[in-house]
Write a protein that holds these residues in place. Structure first.
Motif, PDB file in Angstrom:
ATOM      1  N   GLN A 189       7.757 142.722  54.717  1.00 28.74           N
ATOM      2  CA  GLN A 189       6.994 144.139  55.001  1.00 28.74           C
ATOM      3  C   GLN A 189       7.600 144.757  56.171  1.00 28.74           C
ATOM      4  N   THR A 190       7.875 144.103  57.140  1.00 28.27           N
ATOM      5  CA  THR A 190       8.142 144.691  58.304  1.00 28.27           C
ATOM      6  C   THR A 190       9.235 143.926  59.001  1.00 28.27           C
ATOM      7  N   ASP A 191       9.889 144.687  60.071  1.00 24.54           N
ATOM      8  CA  ASP A 191      11.138 144.166  60.914  1.00 24.54           C
ATOM      9  C   ASP A 191      10.548 142.858  61.547  1.00 24.54           C
ATOM     10  N   HIS A 192       9.077 143.059  62.189  1.00 22.81           N
ATOM     11  CA  HIS A 192       8.659 141.935  62.627  1.00 22.81           C
ATOM     12  C   HIS A 192       8.516 140.628  61.830  1.00 22.81           C
ATOM     13  N   ASP A 193       8.302 140.823  60.686  1.00 25.54           N
ATOM     14  CA  ASP A 193       7.950 139.679  59.768  1.00 25.54           C
ATOM     15  C   ASP A 193       9.426 138.917  59.638  1.00 25.54           C
ATOM     16  N   LEU A 194      10.589 139.992  59.537  1.00 21.26           N
ATOM     17  CA  LEU A 194      12.095 139.125  59.272  1.00 21.26           C
ATOM     18  C   LEU A 194      12.325 138.523  60.526  1.00 21.26           C
ATOM     19  N   GLU A 195      12.002 139.050  61.713  1.00 22.04           N
ATOM     20  CA  GLU A 195      12.416 138.533  62.896  1.00 22.04           C
ATOM     21  C   GLU A 195      11.695 137.211  63.240  1.00 22.04           C
ATOM     22  N   ASN A 196      10.515 137.105  62.752  1.00 21.90           N
ATOM     23  CA  ASN A 196       9.655 135.827  62.881  1.00 21.90           C
ATOM     24  C   ASN A 196      10.439 134.858  61.856  1.00 21.90           C
ATOM     25  N   PHE A 197      10.692 135.055  60.800  1.00 28.13           N
ATOM     26  CA  PHE A 197      11.412 134.138  59.832  1.00 28.13           C
ATOM     27  C   PHE A 197      12.742 133.666  60.400  1.00 28.13           C
ATOM     28  N   LEU A 198      13.669 134.583  60.788  1.00 32.59           N
ATOM     29  CA  LEU A 198      14.960 134.110  61.481  1.00 32.59           C
ATOM     30  C   LEU A 198      14.544 133.150  62.588  1.00 32.59           C
ATOM     31  N   GLY A 199      13.488 133.627  63.358  1.00 25.93           N
ATOM     32  CA  GLY A 199      13.139 132.893  64.659  1.00 25.93           C
ATOM     33  C   GLY A 199      12.855 131.425  64.181  1.00 25.93           C
ATOM     34  N   CYS A 200      12.040 131.097  62.981  1.00 22.63           N
ATOM     35  CA  CYS A 200      11.650 129.976  62.540  1.00 22.63           C
ATOM     36  C   CYS A 200      12.791 128.945  62.054  1.00 22.63           C
ATOM     37  N   LEU A 201      13.911 129.684  61.305  1.00 25.29           N
ATOM     38  CA  LEU A 201      15.065 129.002  60.932  1.00 25.29           C
ATOM     39  C   LEU A 201      15.714 128.508  62.248  1.00 25.29           C
ATOM     40  N   LYS A 202      15.905 129.303  63.168  1.00 25.42           N
ATOM     41  CA  LYS A 202      16.729 129.107  64.311  1.00 25.42           C
ATOM     42  C   LYS A 202      16.188 128.065  65.240  1.00 25.42           C
ATOM     43  N   ARG A 203      14.774 127.956  65.440  1.00 28.90           N
ATOM     44  CA  ARG A 203      14.094 127.021  66.061  1.00 28.90           C
ATOM     45  C   ARG A 203      14.068 125.562  65.446  1.00 28.90           C
ATOM     46  N   GLU A 204      14.192 125.501  64.164  1.00 26.35           N
ATOM     47  CA  GLU A 204      14.150 124.204  63.647  1.00 26.35           C
ATOM     48  C   GLU A 204      15.854 124.004  63.320  1.00 26.35           C
ATOM     49  N   GLY A 205      16.843 124.600  63.548  1.00 22.84           N
ATOM     50  CA  GLY A 205      18.087 124.422  63.238  1.00 22.84           C
ATOM     51  C   GLY A 205      18.302 124.434  61.789  1.00 22.84           C
ATOM     52  N   MET A 206      17.601 125.306  61.131  1.00 20.73           N
ATOM     53  CA  MET A 206      17.788 125.135  59.604  1.00 20.73           C
ATOM     54  C   MET A 206      18.609 126.404  59.025  1.00 20.73           C
ATOM     55  N   GLY A 207      19.059 127.258  59.940  1.00 21.68           N
ATOM     56  CA  GLY A 207      19.867 128.356  59.840  1.00 21.68           C
ATOM     57  C   GLY A 207      19.940 129.368  60.794  1.00 21.68           C
ATOM     58  N   GLN A 208      20.927 130.366  60.470  1.00 22.69           N
ATOM     59  CA  GLN A 208      21.114 131.513  61.475  1.00 22.69           C
ATOM     60  C   GLN A 208      21.308 133.000  60.639  1.00 22.69           C
ATOM     61  N   GLU A 212      24.963 142.042  57.990  1.00 22.41           N
ATOM     62  CA  GLU A 212      24.486 142.618  57.138  1.00 22.41           C
ATOM     63  C   GLU A 212      23.544 141.883  56.400  1.00 22.41           C
ATOM     64  N   GLY A 213      22.434 141.468  57.083  1.00 26.97           N
ATOM     65  CA  GLY A 213      21.310 140.789  56.551  1.00 26.97           C
ATOM     66  C   GLY A 213      21.593 139.543  55.967  1.00 26.97           C
ATOM     67  N   ARG A 214      22.831 138.929  56.008  1.00 24.07           N
ATOM     68  CA  ARG A 214      22.927 137.441  55.437  1.00 24.07           C
ATOM     69  C   ARG A 214      22.567 136.400  56.492  1.00 24.07           C
ATOM     70  N   ILE A 215      22.040 135.405  55.753  1.00 23.95           N
ATOM     71  CA  ILE A 215      21.430 134.396  56.339  1.00 23.95           C
ATOM     72  C   ILE A 215      22.170 132.844  56.141  1.00 23.95           C
ATOM     73  N   GLN A 216      22.765 132.031  56.879  1.00 22.29           N
ATOM     74  CA  GLN A 216      23.285 130.770  56.388  1.00 22.29           C
ATOM     75  C   GLN A 216      22.527 129.801  56.961  1.00 22.29           C
ATOM     76  N   THR A 217      22.171 128.974  55.942  1.00 25.44           N
ATOM     77  CA  THR A 217      21.664 127.711  55.875  1.00 25.44           C
ATOM     78  C   THR A 217      22.334 126.439  55.811  1.00 25.44           C
ATOM     79  N   GLU A 218      22.074 125.432  55.736  1.00 25.39           N
ATOM     80  CA  GLU A 218      22.863 124.159  55.292  1.00 25.39           C
ATOM     81  C   GLU A 218      23.721 124.229  54.296  1.00 25.39           C
ATOM     82  N   ASP A 219      23.474 124.733  53.137  1.00 19.67           N
ATOM     83  CA  ASP A 219      23.944 124.514  52.030  1.00 19.67           C
ATOM     84  C   ASP A 219      24.225 126.010  51.202  1.00 19.67           C
ATOM     85  N   ARG A 220      23.857 127.205  51.787  1.00 15.30           N
ATOM     86  CA  ARG A 220      24.010 128.487  50.997  1.00 15.30           C
ATOM     87  C   ARG A 220      23.907 129.469  51.757  1.00 15.30           C
ATOM     88  N   ILE A 221      24.138 130.466  51.641  1.00 16.48           N
ATOM     89  CA  ILE A 221      24.208 131.925  52.262  1.00 16.48           C
ATOM     90  C   ILE A 221      23.282 132.815  51.284  1.00 16.48           C
TER      91      ILE A 221
END
Length: 456
Positions: A189-208, A212-221
């Motif tokens: 819904q908001t940029d804050h929610d997306l920032e929180n999601f990206l922060g969760c991925l980064k904190r757990e070392g699960m993605g970055q 252009e809005g792309r997100i890299q995880t262990e096995d896919r983009i």
């Protein structure tokens, strides 16, 4: 053009004319399905009398096929009332103290998502575009991927996404994060929610985050994006103008006489800040005695999840609180708070919005809050009311004409009510125009089109 497949926890069942129930989301999704041709699948809301859910029921109206499935009582208890609404809902609304995790209910949540995938699989075509909605169905894409489907699959979260310190307290947070990574596009819904999601991925070392809005995880983009949901702004404005002549609205106007009306409309839920709101109204009347007997606060709060004991207790507590305030500050000829604990027909609600001088929308946390947007759309452009809005509602990110408040600060809300009621007409018009222009530019149809464009 690819066929669109929508999956949601509940499906708006068409009436005899084939029209979906009124509401912005249903209107937008039905329009998208009409354009592309498509399928809408979800829970019927019914529970089977046996341990088997029964066959899938389908009904085709024009280019749209509605597919409904029953669930067993165990499914509903574990998937819906259990993990979805006693774990995910409080966690996503920043209420760790209310989350009640049970491994059995977590297993039921994933089991029912697998069941939805099994019901959907025979109906899918290779080039279908699949759009899955909300927190009930986060694992659904992962289940479809395991079954071999390579379709474009998008997900939209209608509620907030919490920061890492809150999400990581949930025992199965890694499974939930990995489930979201199986989508091609995840919308917030908001940029804050997306920032929180990206922060969760980064904190757990699960993605970055990439570009252009792309997100890299262990096995896919995959991609993440912000798509703030709107309402059917122009249509609702016309609807509200006509609704002003509704008999119930006219009787309400007569009954409040020359008092100023403050309105709040919320589903019964602890995230809505209802107890703080009633406290703030009491503080306002006590702190600003000139308004004693001159205002009426109408709070409409339909029952919600009454099968959950906490919600039943909340309903009793709010009724008692409203009664206490009325007894404390009311008079023989003035009932300060009118507390309605049932649903109000949409034509009546639209007319009440237009009648109210103040829209009081103060959730403790909300993904968007469409009541705020409906209140603005319903106003008379020549004599608009003022929106008092929680800064923790997603709508606060774009509705710049509102008076923003901290929902925990009852003194601050009381002051905002005084300011709103005393606000001169020119300022009310200017504030309304800023918010209304945003609603017209970013209505529910644009939300739908933008998401499907990016998914496709």
């Amino acid at each position: 053009m690819s066929r669109l497949v929508v999956v949601s926890n509940r499906v708006p069942i068409p009436d005899k004319t084939g029209a979906a129930p009124a509401g912005g989301l249903a209107v937008a999704l039905e329009a998208a399905l009409q354009e592309r041709g498509g399928l809408w699948l979800g829970w019927s809301g019914q529970t089977s009398e046996t341990d088997e859910p029964g066959p899938l029921r389908t009904e085709t109206l024009g280019p749209i096929t509605y597919a409904l499935t029953d669930l067993t009582r165990t499914d509903v208890d574990e998937y819906y009332f259990g993990f979805a609404n006693r774990v995910l809902w409080p966690i996503c609304h920043y209420r760790l103290d209310l989350a009640e995790y049970a491994r059995r209910e977590m297993a039921g949540y994933f089991r029912v998502n697998r069941f939805f995938a099994e019901r959907l699989a025979p109906l899918l075509q290779p080039d279908d575009v699949i759009w899955i909605h909300d927190y009930h169905l986060i694992p659904l894409a992962g289940e479809l991927r395991r079954m071999g489907f390579k379709n474009r699959i998008g997900f939209f979260l209608h509620i907030p996404w919490p920061p890492a310190d809150i999400l990581l307290a949930m025992p199965v947070h890694e499974e939930i994060m990995r489930s979201l990574s199986q989508y091609d596009l995840v919308g917030f819904q908001t940029d804050h929610d997306l920032e929180n999601f990206l922060g969760c991925l980064k904190r757990e070392g699960m993605g970055q985050a990439l570009d252009e809005g792309r997100i890299q995880t262990e096995d896919r983009i995959f991609r993440g994006g912000v798509y703030s949901i709107g309402i059917e702004t122009s249509a609702f404005a016309e609807f509200a103008e006509k609704a002003a002549g509704n008999p119930t609205v006219r009787r309400t106007k007569r009954s409040i006489e020359d008092r100023k009306l403050i309105i709040g409309v919320d589903r019964l839920d602890y995230s809505k800040g209802l107890t703080q709101r009633i406290d703030a109204f009491e503080r306002f009347v006590v702190g600003y005695p000139a308004y004693h007997g001159k205002v009426t606060f109408l709070q409409i709060t339909p029952k919600s999840r009454s099968e959950v004991p906490e919600y039943e207790a909340m309903q009793r507590a709010l009724a008692e609180q409203a009664g206490r305030v009325n007894g404390s500050i009311g008079a023989v000829d003035w009932v300060p708070i009118r507390y309605i604990n049932r649903s109000i027909a949409r034509p009546v609600l639209a007319g009440l919005y237009r009648l109210a001088r103040v829209g009081l929308v103060t959730p403790l946390r909300d993904g968007m809050n469409l009541v705020a947007k409906e209140y603005i759309a319903a106003q008379d452009p020549e004599d608009p009311g003022v929106l008092v809005l929680s800064r923790f509602a997603g709508a606060a990110r774009s509705m710049k004409g509102a008076l923003l408040v901290n929902p925990y600060d009852v003194e601050g809300i009381a002051h905002a009510l005084s300011r709103a009621l005393a606000m001169p007409l020119d300022e009310r018009k200017d504030r309304w125009r800023v918010s209304m222009d945003d609603l017209l530019a970013n209505d529910v149809t644009r939300w739908c089109d933008d998401f499907l464009r990016d998914l496709g």
